[in-house]
Design an enzyme around this catalytic site. Structure first.
Site, PDB file in Angstrom:
ATOM      1  N   HIS A 157      -8.593  -0.817  -1.062  1.00 28.52           N
ATOM      2  CA  HIS A 157      -8.523  -0.384  -2.461  1.00 28.52           C
ATOM      3  C   HIS A 157      -9.579  -1.076  -3.322  1.00 28.52           C
ATOM      4  O   HIS A 157      -9.400  -2.224  -3.729  1.00 28.52           O
ATOM      5  CB  HIS A 157      -7.124  -0.715  -2.994  1.00 28.52           C
ATOM      6  CG  HIS A 157      -6.784  -0.039  -4.278  1.00 28.52           C
ATOM      7  ND1 HIS A 157      -5.527   0.442  -4.540  1.00 28.52           N
ATOM      8  CD2 HIS A 157      -7.519   0.231  -5.389  1.00 28.52           C
ATOM      9  CE1 HIS A 157      -5.510   0.979  -5.752  1.00 28.52           C
ATOM     10  NE2 HIS A 157      -6.707   0.850  -6.295  1.00 28.52           N
ATOM     11  N   ASP A 180      -5.907   7.685  -7.499  1.00 31.38           N
ATOM     12  CA  ASP A 180      -5.652   6.336  -8.027  1.00 31.38           C
ATOM     13  C   ASP A 180      -6.231   6.141  -9.424  1.00 31.38           C
ATOM     14  O   ASP A 180      -7.338   6.572  -9.732  1.00 31.38           O
ATOM     15  CB  ASP A 180      -6.257   5.275  -7.119  1.00 31.38           C
ATOM     16  CG  ASP A 180      -6.003   3.881  -7.679  1.00 31.38           C
ATOM     17  OD1 ASP A 180      -4.838   3.485  -7.727  1.00 31.38           O
ATOM     18  OD2 ASP A 180      -6.963   3.227  -8.119  1.00 31.38           O
ATOM     19  N   ASP A 223      -7.796  -4.080  -5.150  1.00 27.35           N
ATOM     20  CA  ASP A 223      -7.943  -3.267  -6.369  1.00 27.35           C
ATOM     21  C   ASP A 223      -9.088  -3.819  -7.229  1.00 27.35           C
ATOM     22  O   ASP A 223      -8.985  -3.890  -8.464  1.00 27.35           O
ATOM     23  CB  ASP A 223      -6.646  -3.188  -7.177  1.00 27.35           C
ATOM     24  CG  ASP A 223      -6.671  -2.021  -8.169  1.00 27.35           C
ATOM     25  OD1 ASP A 223      -7.691  -1.307  -8.247  1.00 27.35           O
ATOM     26  OD2 ASP A 223      -5.668  -1.835  -8.885  1.00 27.35           O
ATOM     27  N   ARG A 265     -17.601   2.199  -8.486  1.00 26.70           N
ATOM     28  CA  ARG A 265     -18.171   2.732  -9.744  1.00 26.70           C
ATOM     29  C   ARG A 265     -19.435   3.568  -9.594  1.00 26.70           C
ATOM     30  O   ARG A 265     -19.984   4.004 -10.603  1.00 26.70           O
ATOM     31  CB  ARG A 265     -18.449   1.603 -10.756  1.00 26.70           C
ATOM     32  CG  ARG A 265     -17.268   0.695 -11.040  1.00 26.70           C
ATOM     33  CD  ARG A 265     -16.144   1.402 -11.724  1.00 26.70           C
ATOM     34  NE  ARG A 265     -15.142   0.449 -12.215  1.00 26.70           N
ATOM     35  CZ  ARG A 265     -13.834   0.721 -12.280  1.00 26.70           C
ATOM     36  NH1 ARG A 265     -13.363   1.890 -11.891  1.00 26.70           N
ATOM     37  NH2 ARG A 265     -12.997  -0.184 -12.752  1.00 26.70           N
ATOM     38  N   HIS A 310     -12.894  -0.261  -6.387  1.00 28.04           N
ATOM     39  CA  HIS A 310     -13.617   0.670  -7.267  1.00 28.04           C
ATOM     40  C   HIS A 310     -15.061   0.218  -7.295  1.00 28.04           C
ATOM     41  O   HIS A 310     -15.370  -0.861  -7.825  1.00 28.04           O
ATOM     42  CB  HIS A 310     -13.008   0.643  -8.673  1.00 28.04           C
ATOM     43  CG  HIS A 310     -11.565   1.064  -8.684  1.00 28.04           C
ATOM     44  ND1 HIS A 310     -11.172   2.375  -8.854  1.00 28.04           N
ATOM     45  CD2 HIS A 310     -10.420   0.360  -8.512  1.00 28.04           C
ATOM     46  CE1 HIS A 310      -9.849   2.455  -8.793  1.00 28.04           C
ATOM     47  NE2 HIS A 310      -9.367   1.237  -8.586  1.00 28.04           N
TER      48      HIS A 310
HETATM   49  O1  DOR Z   1      -6.284  -1.985 -12.985  1.00 27.68           O
HETATM   50  C1  DOR Z   1      -6.686  -0.903 -12.580  1.00 27.68           C
HETATM   51  N1  DOR Z   1      -7.975  -0.524 -12.709  1.00 27.68           N
HETATM   52  N2  DOR Z   1      -5.822  -0.063 -12.001  1.00 27.68           N
HETATM   53  C2  DOR Z   1      -6.159   1.189 -11.661  1.00 27.68           C
HETATM   54  O2  DOR Z   1      -5.337   1.874 -11.130  1.00 27.68           O
HETATM   55  C3  DOR Z   1      -7.512   1.704 -11.961  1.00 27.68           C
HETATM   56  C4  DOR Z   1      -8.481   0.614 -12.044  1.00 27.68           C
HETATM   57  C5  DOR Z   1      -9.829   1.028 -12.598  1.00 27.68           C
HETATM   58  O3  DOR Z   1     -10.374   2.041 -12.150  1.00 27.68           O
HETATM   59  O4  DOR Z   1     -10.368   0.296 -13.429  1.00 27.68           O
END
Ligand code: DOR
Length: 433
Positions: free
Chosen positions: A63, A155, A308, A67, A65
């Site tokens: 998990h 998500d 995350d 970007r 991101h």
């Molecule tokens: O804290 C979070 N940031 N939770 C999420 O589900 C999305 C993520 C984000 O994309 O910044």
């Protein structure tokens, strides 16, 4: 494939796939592990001294991101991949909430191509479950899997229509990929930005109640049981969700789950100074929730630790608490933060490694999580005793949003090998590409 020949010498081998926890060496050649054992001799190889360190399968993050495309000012595949290997991660699965969204095979292709060129870590795209993450029209799941998507998720946004979620789960069985749920009922969340309870009252901020997660996770567990599909629950944060997952697994559902380092170690009290770097979704919860997550991870209800990793720029986090976006960066701090569970006696080092590598690799059906002879040489070398001050500005992410900034952490990834190539070394930094 790399031609490097690497001899990792004299560490504590922790290979959960083989139930192995013993001192020894690992020899790597041609991108794979060629020998594991006591006192190997490979004097012509590049030597990594692992004295006092752990030798484990490279971590696999389910998990993150990254970007790219669209928000490269926060992170891109290159910087995210560099930050990942600096934390011991050999592979990361990246979420679909890019701009544009990864809801199309061409976008999945783009991410894979970009990662091959730019990232020292393996990158596995997770495709959107619905077009534009809008929660209504399903994506072309088989074409996305063919392009290389490892799972499906909206998500960041919950699929609120249970009928849509049911169809996604049904279809996912035909492509054999898990569906990852962001389990927060948006109506119950409302305007909530911190866990609803004494802390939200004290701060005078709108609360996001634990029941918002309990309800949605329970709905998706019931749909998984009904359809027989593989549901993976992202970032579990509540006692109720842990209990619901446990019951569902006991009933035989094909359910897996992850928890983040922050939900394992921080409570909503971390927000008492209005630190937007600790604002996340789902929010940091109460002590009872944290304890339930730790217990769930220890007893196997929760399979994996996932970061995350969610980079946001300084100017975005430097806003009123209600306005700042949720998320924190997590690759480089994950290992020292979750070592807390070993120090607390809740997990053995071997079991911690299982939750960071073997289990997540199994959930997405990708290589990794094993030091078997012939396995791809993805390895993390970890010093569990090293004390260091974490400064995000000295790390590899383009963003700085960490609640651990400035803190002395204990434990650090000291080298990471991906596909037989040494890509990170704590003294020299990221070495490739
Ligand atoms: O804290 C979070 N940031 N939770 C999420 O589900 C999305 C993520 C984000 O994309 O910044």
């Amino acid at each position: 494939m790399s031609e490097q020949r690497i001899w990792i010498r004299g560490g504590r081998i922790l290979d959960p796939a083989a139930e192995r926890d013993e001192p020894g060496d690992v020899l790597i050649e041609g991108g794979v592990i060629v020998a594991v054992g006591a006192k190997l001799d490979a004097s012509d190889a590049q030597v990594i001294d692992a004295n006092g360190a752990w030798i484990a399968p490279g971590f696999v993050d389910l998990h993150a991101h990254l970007r790219e495309p669209g928000q490269e000012y926060k992170e891109d595949i290159a910087s995210g991949g560099r930050s990942a290997v600096a934390g011991g991660f050999a592979a990361v699965a990246c979420m679909a909430n890019t701009h544009p969204v990864n809801d199309d095979p061409a976008m999945t292709d783009f991410i894979i191509d970009r990662a091959k060129q730019d990232s020292p870590a393996r990158v596995y795209p997770i495709a959107a479950a619905t077009r534009g993450l809008e929660g209504s029209e399903m994506t072309e799941m088989s074409a996305l899997v063919e392009a290389g998507a490892v799972a499906f998720s909206d998500d960041g946004k919950t699929i609120m229509d249970g009928g849509v979620m049911r169809r996604i789960l049904e279809y996912s069985k035909t492509v054999g990929s898990p569906v990852i749920t962001h389990g927060e009922d948006r109506h119950l969340v409302g305007e909530g930005v911190v866990n609803e309870g004494p802390v939200s009252t004290k701060l005078g901020l709108p609360g996001n109640p634990a029941v918002a997660e309990d309800v949605l996770v329970t709905r998706d567990l019931m749909l998984a049981e009904m359809t027989g599909a593989h549901l993976h629950v992202a970032h579990v944060s509540t006692k109720g969700a842990v209990a619901a997952i446990r019951r569902s697994r006991e009933r035989g559902a094909h359910v897996t789950a992850e928890v983040t380092p922050h939900h394992l170690t921080l409570t909503d009290e971390a927000l008492l100074g209005y630190d937007t770097n600790a604002k996340v979704a789902p929010p940091l919860r109460s002590k009872a929730d944290v304890l339930a997550c730790r217990e769930g991870l220890a007893d196997g209800t929760i399979d994996a630790i996932a970061t995350d990793h969610a980079p946001h720029a300084v100017h975005e986090k430097d806003l009123e608490f209600t306005e700042a976006p949720p998320g924190l960066i997590g690759f480089e701090t994950a290992f020292p933060v979750v070592l807390d569970l070993v120090r607390g006696g809740e997990l053995s080092p071997l079991e911690l490694m299982r939750r960071l590598s073997t289990n997540p690799a199994r959930i997405i059906g990708r290589p990794g999580g094993s030091l078997a002879i012939g396995a791809a040489a993805d390895v993390a070398i970890l010093d569990p005793e090293m004390n260091w001050i974490y400064d995000p500005a000295k790390g590899y992410s383009k963003s700085r949003n960490s609640p651990w900034a400035g803190q002395t952490l204990k434990g650090r990834a000291i080298a990471t090998i991906v596909a037989g190539r040494l890509v990170y070394d704590v003294d020299r930094g990221v070495l490739y590409p």
